[in-house]
Scaffold this motif. Structure first.
Motif, PDB file in Angstrom:
ATOM      1  N   ASN A   1      33.268  35.481  42.877  1.00 11.76           N
ATOM      2  CA  ASN A   1      32.173  35.619  41.905  1.00 11.76           C
ATOM      3  C   ASN A   1      31.749  34.305  41.276  1.00 11.76           C
ATOM      4  OD1 ASN A   1      31.725  38.297  42.169  1.00 11.76           O
ATOM      5  ND2 ASN A   1      32.811  38.932  40.337  1.00 11.76           N
ATOM      6  N   ILE A   2      32.441  33.249  41.638  1.00 19.23           N
ATOM      7  CA  ILE A   2      32.198  32.017  40.891  1.00 19.23           C
ATOM      8  C   ILE A   2      30.967  31.285  41.419  1.00 19.23           C
ATOM      9  CG2 ILE A   2      33.269  29.797  40.274  1.00 19.23           C
ATOM     10  CD1 ILE A   2      35.939  31.559  40.270  1.00 19.23           C
ATOM     11  N   HIS A   3      30.574  31.664  42.627  1.00 23.81           N
ATOM     12  CA  HIS A   3      29.321  31.158  43.201  1.00 23.81           C
ATOM     13  C   HIS A   3      29.249  29.644  43.108  1.00 23.81           C
ATOM     14  CE1 HIS A   3      26.926  35.136  43.117  1.00 23.81           C
ATOM     15  NE2 HIS A   3      28.207  35.371  43.102  1.00 23.81           N
ATOM     16  N   ASP A   4      28.082  29.181  42.654  1.00 26.33           N
ATOM     17  CA  ASP A   4      27.943  27.726  42.573  1.00 26.33           C
ATOM     18  C   ASP A   4      28.096  27.245  41.131  1.00 26.33           C
ATOM     19  OD1 ASP A   4      24.335  27.880  43.151  1.00 26.33           O
ATOM     20  OD2 ASP A   4      25.677  29.037  41.896  1.00 26.33           O
ATOM     21  N   THR A   5      28.796  28.030  40.324  1.00 27.24           N
ATOM     22  CA  THR A   5      28.986  27.600  38.931  1.00 27.24           C
ATOM     23  C   THR A   5      30.363  26.982  38.721  1.00 27.24           C
ATOM     24  OG1 THR A   5      29.768  29.803  38.357  1.00 27.24           O
ATOM     25  CG2 THR A   5      27.437  29.355  37.976  1.00 27.24           C
ATOM     26  N   GLY A   6      31.122  26.852  39.782  1.00 30.99           N
ATOM     27  CA  GLY A   6      32.454  26.258  39.595  1.00 30.99           C
ATOM     28  C   GLY A   6      33.314  26.437  40.825  1.00 30.99           C
ATOM     29  N   PHE A   7      34.605  26.366  40.610  1.00 33.66           N
ATOM     30  CA  PHE A   7      35.553  26.398  41.722  1.00 33.66           C
ATOM     31  C   PHE A   7      36.674  27.372  41.383  1.00 33.66           C
ATOM     32  CE2 PHE A   7      33.388  22.394  41.517  1.00 33.66           C
ATOM     33  CZ  PHE A   7      32.919  22.240  42.814  1.00 33.66           C
ATOM     34  N   ALA A   8      36.866  28.332  42.283  1.00 32.08           N
ATOM     35  CA  ALA A   8      37.835  29.394  42.019  1.00 32.08           C
ATOM     36  C   ALA A   8      39.215  28.834  41.695  1.00 32.08           C
ATOM     37  CB  ALA A   8      37.916  30.317  43.221  1.00 32.08           C
ATOM     38  N   GLU A   9      39.604  27.794  42.407  1.00 31.76           N
ATOM     39  CA  GLU A   9      40.960  27.259  42.202  1.00 31.76           C
ATOM     40  C   GLU A   9      41.154  26.734  40.783  1.00 31.76           C
ATOM     41  OE1 GLU A   9      38.807  26.384  44.494  1.00 31.76           O
ATOM     42  OE2 GLU A   9      38.527  24.211  44.631  1.00 31.76           O
ATOM     43  N   GLN A  10      40.063  26.242  40.192  1.00 36.79           N
ATOM     44  CA  GLN A  10      40.184  25.746  38.810  1.00 36.79           C
ATOM     45  C   GLN A  10      40.347  26.906  37.828  1.00 36.79           C
ATOM     46  OE1 GLN A  10      37.078  22.935  37.825  1.00 36.79           O
ATOM     47  NE2 GLN A  10      37.391  21.784  39.727  1.00 36.79           N
ATOM     48  N   TRP A  11      39.685  27.993  38.123  1.00 35.84           N
ATOM     49  CA  TRP A  11      39.848  29.194  37.276  1.00 35.84           C
ATOM     50  C   TRP A  11      41.298  29.686  37.364  1.00 35.84           C
ATOM     51  CZ3 TRP A  11      36.170  32.522  34.652  1.00 35.84           C
ATOM     52  CH2 TRP A  11      34.880  31.988  34.590  1.00 35.84           C
ATOM     53  N   ILE A  12      41.846  29.663  38.581  1.00 34.98           N
ATOM     54  CA  ILE A  12      43.232  30.130  38.753  1.00 34.98           C
ATOM     55  C   ILE A  12      44.171  29.231  37.951  1.00 34.98           C
ATOM     56  CG2 ILE A  12      45.118  30.413  40.414  1.00 34.98           C
ATOM     57  CD1 ILE A  12      42.899  31.054  42.527  1.00 34.98           C
ATOM     58  N   GLU A  13      43.960  27.946  38.095  1.00 34.26           N
ATOM     59  CA  GLU A  13      44.816  26.976  37.384  1.00 34.26           C
ATOM     60  C   GLU A  13      44.774  27.200  35.884  1.00 34.26           C
ATOM     61  OE1 GLU A  13      44.717  22.635  37.763  1.00 34.26           O
ATOM     62  OE2 GLU A  13      43.870  23.001  39.754  1.00 34.26           O
ATOM     63  N   MET A  14      43.570  27.401  35.401  1.00 33.39           N
ATOM     64  CA  MET A  14      43.384  27.466  33.956  1.00 33.39           C
ATOM     65  C   MET A  14      43.914  28.774  33.363  1.00 33.39           C
ATOM     66  SD  MET A  14      40.093  26.010  32.245  1.00 33.39           S
ATOM     67  CE  MET A  14      39.974  25.705  30.509  1.00 33.39           C
ATOM     68  N   HIS A  15      43.799  29.846  34.132  1.00 37.68           N
ATOM     69  CA  HIS A  15      44.147  31.160  33.564  1.00 37.68           C
ATOM     70  C   HIS A  15      45.472  31.703  34.059  1.00 37.68           C
ATOM     71  CE1 HIS A  15      40.442  31.732  31.382  1.00 37.68           C
ATOM     72  NE2 HIS A  15      39.796  31.263  32.423  1.00 37.68           N
ATOM     73  N   GLY A  16      46.084  30.989  35.009  1.00 35.42           N
ATOM     74  CA  GLY A  16      47.316  31.433  35.677  1.00 35.42           C
ATOM     75  C   GLY A  16      48.013  32.634  35.068  1.00 35.42           C
TER      76      GLY A  16
END
Lengths: 378, 256
Positions: free
Chosen positions: A283-298
Motif C-alpha cells: 500500500n505504500i505505493h510511491d510515497t515511501g518504502f515498505a522496509e522503512q515502515w517495517i523498521e520504524m514500527h517493528g
C-alpha cells in the motif's frame, strides 16, 4: 500490566508445576495488579531463581526471563525509555509464535460460488497455516452472523487443519470512523467491536481496521481527531478482549497517515499496547518504502499484508497491484527489515489483483512465493 | 486605637459569639449545598452550555471547550439560571431543546447576553429536522430550512472507488459549484470549512453574517439588550481540529 500477562504466560508454559510454583502464581497475581514492568522483571527473575533452588522447572523459566531482559535493554536503547513499556511487551508477545513466520490468506480470495469448506480445503492444500476472515465481504461472515455461527466457522477452520490468523473488514470504506455524521461513526465503532468479539470467538488476537478516510469533504485534521477519539474509545474494549487492533496503512486510498513517522505519532497518541499497525507492504505505493515502515514500527506490527505494487502506473484497483515479485517492492530489503525487527508473526496474502482464470492456481502460486520470501532466498 | 474608647466594643458573651459564628457558617454552607447562592446575581464572562442528550454533535461541544481552554464555564443546561448575568452563552450542536431552557436562554439574551446558537441538525432525520425547525421558531423566532448537502453530487471517478471510499462532487448552487467554505462577514471577514450539511437561515429578521455561495447560513439579530447569533454550519468540529480561522472568528465574537 502487559509484562504481567507475559509473565503469567511464562509460568503456564512450564507446567506441570512443583511446590515453588504456587508461590510464583501468587507473585504473578501481585504483579498483574501492582507492579511496573521493571518490577515485574525483577520479581520474575527472583522468583524463577527461587524456583530453581527448589528444584522445579524454574530453570527454563529463568532462561526465558534473562533472554527477555536482554531484549528489553536493547529495545530501550533503540526507542528510548518513553516507549519501554509497550515496545518490550509487543516485541515479545505480538508475534504468532517464536520462530518461522506463518502464511495466511484472506477468505475473500475464495473464488465466487465456492463454499467456505471448499475454500478451506484449497487453502490447506496450497500450504497455508491459517486464514484471514473478512467481516462483511463473504456470505458466511457478515455483521448479522451470530456468535453460534461464528463458533461454527472456527470449528470448520480447525477441522481443516488451519487457524484463523486475524479478522479483517473493508466495511470502514463505506462507514468510516472519521465520518462527520455521528450515526455513521457509531456504526463504524460497532463494526470494530464486532470484529473484536468475533476475533475472540475465533481464537485469534488481532483485527484489521481501516482507520479513517480523508476526502475533499472531510479534511485531514478532523479525520485525525476523530480517529484518535475512536481508538481511545475502543482501547478498553480491545484490552478486555485481549485482541489487538491493527490500523492498516492504506496510504493512497485513505490519504491519511501517509508517512511512517506520522503513523508512529498517531500510535503514540493513542498510547495503548492494544493498538498497533497492520502493515500492508503493497500500500505504500510511491510515497515511501515498505522496509522503512517495517523498521520504524517493528514491534507494533500486528500483522503483515503481502502484495506487490507497480509504482507510477496509476492508482487503485486495475493497474497498480500485482502478484509478489512482479512489482516494484524491494523484496530483499523487505525481508531483511523483517529479520532486523525480528518479526515472526503472520504474513497474509492480500492479492488485490486476481487471476482471471484458474483462480485456485493463485493460491498455490502465492503460497510458493511466500515460502520463498520466508526462506529469504531472493 | 482603643476600640472601647472608639465605641466599637460590643457586649457579647463568648457563648453567644460562638453560637452566632456557628449559625452563620452553617447558613453559608447550607446555601452552597442547596444551591441557594445560585439565586444571587452570579456573573459569567463566557458559558459553554452542555445540552447533554439534546446536543447532537458532541465533538462540537468539545471543540468550544478546547478553544476556550480555561477561559469559560461549561455548564449543564439545567444548571443555568436566567437571573445570572452572562456576557456570552454558547449552545453547541443543538438538536432539540427543552422549551423551559429555550425560554431561559431567551430571557438571558433579553437581559443582555450574546447567545451563539449552533445548529447540529445537519445529520438529523427529516422528522427530527422538522422538530428542530419548529423548536427554533417557537423559542427564538428563527426561520430555518432543511439541511442542504454541499457534497450531494457524484464524482466522475466514483466508480473507480466503488469498493473503497466514496468522494463526492460539490453541489452546485445557482449554477455554480459551491465552495466548501462558509464565508463569515461579521465580526470579521473569514472563511471556515462548511460542515457538509448546512442549515440555511431566513434573512427576514436580522442580518446575515455567514454565506455558502448565495445561501445564508449564519445570522445575528438583536433581542432585547442582547444578541442572538445563529450558526447553520457547526463551527465546533473545526475548533476541535484546531482550525486557526475558526478560532480567530470565535475570538472576534467574544471580544466584540
Amino acid at each position: 500490566m502487559a509484562f504481567c500477562a507475559l509473565f503469567t504466560r511464562l509460568l503456564s508454559a512450564s507446567r506441570p508445576q512443583k511446590n515453588g510454583d504456587s508461590a510464583l502464581a501468587g507473585i504473578a497475581h501481585t504483579i498483574i495488579f501492582w507492579a511496573t514492568p521493571e518490577d515485574a522483571l525483577r520479581l520474575g527473575a527472583a522468583s524463577a531463581a527461587a524456583n530453581c533452588l527448589a528444584g522445579s522447572p524454574g530453570a527454563t523459566r529463568l532462561g526465558h526471563i534473562r533472554r527477555l531482559q536482554n531484549e528489553i535493554r536493547l529495545e530501550t536503547i533503540e526507542t528510548g525509555p518513553e516507549h519501554f513499556r509497550y515496545d518490550s511487551f509487543l516485541r515479545s508477545s505480538w508475534s504468532a509464535q517464536e520462530g518461522v513466520m506463518k502464511k495466511s490468506i484472506g477468505d475473500n480470495m475464495i473464488p465466487r460460488g465456492w463454499s467456505f469448506e471448499q475454500g478451506l480445503e484449497l487453502v490447506k492444500k496450497a500450504g497455508y497455516d491459517g486464514i484471514e476472515l473478512w467481516l462483511g465481504e463473504v456470505p458466511w461472515f457478515q455483521m448479522n452472523t451470530t456468535d453460534t455461527q461464528v463458533t461454527e466457522l472456527r470449528r470448520k477452520v480447525e477441522n481443516a487443519g488451519l487457524v484463523v490468523s486475524n479478522v479483517s473488514t473493508g466495511l470502514h470504506w463505506k462507514t468510516p470512523l472519521s465520518a462527520r455524521d455521528p450515526k455513521v461513526r457509531a456504526e463504524a465503532i460497532r463494526i470494530v467491536e464486532r470484529e473484536l468479539e468475533t476475533a475472540q470467538l475465533l481464537g485469534c488476537d488481532a483485527i484489521l481496521v481501516v482507520t479513517g478516510l480523508v476526502t475533499q469533504e472531510v479534511p485531514y485534521n478532523e479525520v485525525y481527531q476523530r480517529c484518535l477519539d475512536a481508538m481511545q474509545q475502543l482501547t478498553p474494549v480491545a484490552a478486555k478482549a485481549r485482541v489487538k487492533i491493527g490500523c492498516e496503512n492504506c496510504n493512497s486510498e485513505q490519504r491519511f497517515l501517509l508517512t511512517p513517522r506520522e503513523f508512529w505519532t498517531f500510535l503514540n497518541e493513542v498510547d495503548s499496547p492494544f493498538v498497533g499497525i497492520h502493515l500492508d507492504v503493497g500500500n505504500i505505493h510511491d510515497t515511501g518504502f515498505a522496509e522503512q515502515w517495517i523498521e520504524m514500527h517493528g514491534p507494533r506490527i500486528t500483522r503483515i499484508h503481502l502484495k506487490d505494487v507497480m509504482k507510477k502506473r496509476g492508482r487503485c484497483c486495475d493497474t497498480v497491484y500485482t502478484s509478489l515479485f512482479i512489482g516494484d517492492n524491494d523484496w530483499p530489503a523487505i525481508r531483511a527489515a523483517l529479520t532486523k525487527v525480528r518479526y515472526d508473526g503472520w504474513l497474509i496474502a492480500e492479492m488485490e489483483a486476481r487471476y482471471r482464470y484458474a483462480q485456485d492456481q493463485q493460491f498455490y502460486d502465492t503460497a510458493a512465493d511466500m515460502d520463498r520470501l520466508i526462506s529469504a532466498k531472493l | 486605637m482603643n476600640p472601647k474608647a472608639a465605641g466599637a466594643w460590643m457586649h457579647i458573651s463568648r457563648r453567644n459569639f460562638l453560637h452566632g459564628m456557628t449559625a452563620s457558617a452553617g447558613t453559608l454552607w447550607s446555601s452552597r449545598v442547596t444551591g441557594l447562592d445560585n439565586l444571587a446575581g452570579r456573573q459569567f464572562d463566557c458559558v459553554v452550555l452542555d445540552l447533554t442528550s439534546h446536543c447532537v454533535l458532541g465533538e462540537s461541544l468539545q471543540g468550544y471547550q478546547a478553544a476556550f481552554a480555561d477561559e469559560h464555564h461549561c455548564l449543564a443546561a439545567d444548571r443555568l439560571d436566567s437571573r445570572w448575568r452572562c456576557r456570552m452563552v454558547i449552545a453547541p450542536g443543538v438538536g432539540m431543546m427543552d422549551p423551559a431552557i429555550g425560554r431561559m436562554l431567551l430571557e438571558l439574551v433579553q437581559g443582555g447576553t450574546r447567545l451563539v446558537l449552533e445548529s447540529g441538525a445537519g445529520f438529523l432525520s427529516p422528522a427530527e429536522t422538522a422538530a428542530h425547525q419548529r423548536m427554533l421558531f417557537r423559542c427564538f423566532e428563527l426561520e430555518v430550512e432543511p439541511p442542504v448537502d454541499l457534497w450531494s453530487g457524484k464524482l466522475a471517478d466514483d466508480d473507480l472507488f466503488a469498493s473503497r471510499s466514496s468522494p463526492h462532487r460539490r453541489k452546485t448552487i445557482d449554477g455554480r459549484q459551491a465552495i466548501p467554505y462558509v464565508r463569515y462577514v461579521w465580526p470579521r471577514e473569514i472563511m471556515v470549512r462548511g460542515f457538509t450539511r448546512v442549515i440555511p437561515v431566513s434573512a427576514k429578521l436580522g442580518e446575515v453574517i455567514g454565506w455558502v455561495g448565495s445561501l445564508a447560513v449564519a445570522s445575528k439579530r438583536p433581542v432585547g439588550r442582547g444578541t442572538l447569533i445563529f450558526l447553520g454550519s457547526p463551527l465546533g468540529p473545526a475548533l476541535r481540529a484546531s482550525d486557526p480561522e475558526a478560532r480567530s472568528w470565535l475570538q472576534s465574537v467574544v471580544s466584540v
